[in-house]
Scaffold this motif. Structure first.
Motif, PDB file in Angstrom:
ATOM      1  N   LYS A  10      -5.881  12.012   4.679  1.00 27.13           N
ATOM      2  CA  LYS A  10      -6.342  12.599   3.427  1.00 27.13           C
ATOM      3  C   LYS A  10      -6.351  14.107   3.557  1.00 27.13           C
ATOM      4  N   LEU A  43      -3.014   2.851   6.575  1.00 25.34           N
ATOM      5  CA  LEU A  43      -2.684   4.239   6.249  1.00 25.34           C
ATOM      6  C   LEU A  43      -2.564   5.096   7.504  1.00 25.34           C
ATOM      7  N   LYS A  69      -5.514  14.187  -1.433  1.00 25.71           N
ATOM      8  CA  LYS A  69      -4.234  13.507  -1.586  1.00 25.71           C
ATOM      9  C   LYS A  69      -3.807  12.921  -0.236  1.00 25.71           C
ATOM     10  N   TRP A  70      -3.239  11.715  -0.270  1.00 29.23           N
ATOM     11  CA  TRP A  70      -2.708  11.117   0.946  1.00 29.23           C
ATOM     12  C   TRP A  70      -1.355  11.729   1.238  1.00 29.23           C
ATOM     13  N   ARG A  82      -1.025   9.571  -5.120  1.00 31.58           N
ATOM     14  CA  ARG A  82      -1.551  10.013  -3.816  1.00 31.58           C
ATOM     15  C   ARG A  82      -3.039  10.343  -3.860  1.00 31.58           C
ATOM     16  N   ILE A 137       0.830  -1.204   0.000  1.00 31.52           N
ATOM     17  CA  ILE A 137       0.000   0.000   0.000  1.00 31.52           C
ATOM     18  C   ILE A 137       0.863   1.252   0.000  1.00 31.52           C
ATOM     19  N   ARG A 138       2.021   1.203   0.672  1.00 36.28           N
ATOM     20  CA  ARG A 138       2.925   2.351   0.642  1.00 36.28           C
ATOM     21  C   ARG A 138       3.363   2.661  -0.793  1.00 36.28           C
ATOM     22  N   VAL A 197       0.381   4.221  -2.775  1.00 40.50           N
ATOM     23  CA  VAL A 197       0.066   5.609  -2.416  1.00 40.50           C
ATOM     24  C   VAL A 197       1.149   6.561  -2.920  1.00 40.50           C
ATOM     25  N   ILE A 249      -7.818   1.375  -3.382  1.00 41.70           N
ATOM     26  CA  ILE A 249      -6.686   0.686  -2.747  1.00 41.70           C
ATOM     27  C   ILE A 249      -7.124  -0.685  -2.251  1.00 41.70           C
TER      28      ILE A 249
END
Length: 281
Positions: A114, A106, A118-119, A84, A76-77, A80, A91
């Protein structure tokens, strides 16, 4: 500092005989931005008084989160960081795990939230913190070495939103006894705003650029601002003809992109980490 590390410090205060008030004051003094609250310190003091010796999280009942694995965290890293703007559902579908597990990864493991669709990391990473320390120490060293020369050459910039209205303060809206409140048009909160890029040195503002409506500050736009900065410095700061300006910028994406770095190189700049000196001539 992480919660587990603070627990060790709380245990240290308990063992050396500090009460909760003194422990709180000591933690606030050395860690003013992240020290734990009074209730947390009191809870751990009570645990230690009951004979507890460890500072680890207690075992929790319930079904283990089998989806929250190091492999899924790493996967997941990467997702993202590549995009982002991904949504939780996207996801979850791509990683074949539930949305709640994705949010746990997350929030708890990647420390992201968020922001503006964007993350982004919730807190600065250790590398980012070290970069700011290195930049500050570099500037401080130069300042101590030659204070006058430092302020003659120091140039920096930042962006800010400017709203199309000025909210009335409490003092301005106050009515004097015996007078009626003056009629005024209703403020339109949605009147809009504009992004202003401000470049300045120790003497005054060099120039301000107002972003046109509908445009965004990207690498191409920022490169044009650097060209303009170079021209303004040559025009308004002739004393920098022989000595390079010390240009400080933040680590916004458009500031550290490859195209921007190439442009800074063309301007005979010295590439440096975010918030560290960058010389332009």
């Amino acid at each position: 500092m992480e919660k587990k590390e603070f627990r060790v410090l709380i245990k240290h205060c308990f063992l050396i005989g500090k009460n909760t008030v003194k422990a709180k004051a000591w933690l606030d003094k050395h860690y003013p931005d992240s020290s734990p609250g009074k209730s947390i310190i009191k809870d751990w003091y009570n645990e230690f008084k009951r004979g507890r010796v460890d500072t680890k999280d207690a075992e929790r009942s319930g079904r283990p989160k089998t989806a929250v694995t190091p492999e899924n965290v790493a996967k997941i890293r990467k997702m993202v960081l590549a995009d982002r703007k991904l949504k939780l559902k996207e996801i979850a579908d791509a990683s074949k795990i539930s949305e709640s597990s994705v949010f746990t990864i997350l929030d708890e493991h990647l420390d992201m939230r968020k922001l503006c669709s964007k993350w982004v990391p919730r807190l600065l990473t250790p590398d980012q913190k070290q970069q700011r320390i290195d930049a500050s120490e570099t500037c401080l060293s130069m300042l101590k070495r030659n204070r006058t020369d430092f302020f003659r050459r120091y140039v920096t910039m930042d962006e800010t939103w400017i709203h199309h209205y000025t909210p009335e303060s409490s003092r301005q809206s106050r009515v004097v006894a015996g007078e009626s409140r003056p009629k005024r048009p209703k403020t339109q909160i949605s009147a809009g705003k504009v992004m202003a890029s401000v470049f300045w040195d120790a003497h005054r503002i060099l120039f301000i650029d107002y972003l046109e409506k509908g445009k965004t500050i990207n690498s191409e736009y920022y490169i044009k601002l650097l060209d303009r900065l170079d021209r303004v410095i040559k025009e308004k700061r002739p004393h920098m003809a022989k000595k390079k300006p010390l240009f400080l910028q933040d680590n916004a994406p458009c500031h550290k992109s490859m195209a921007t770095m190439v442009k800074l190189s063309e301007l005979r700049s010295q590439k440096a980490p975010p918030r560290q000196e960058i010389s332009i001539k």
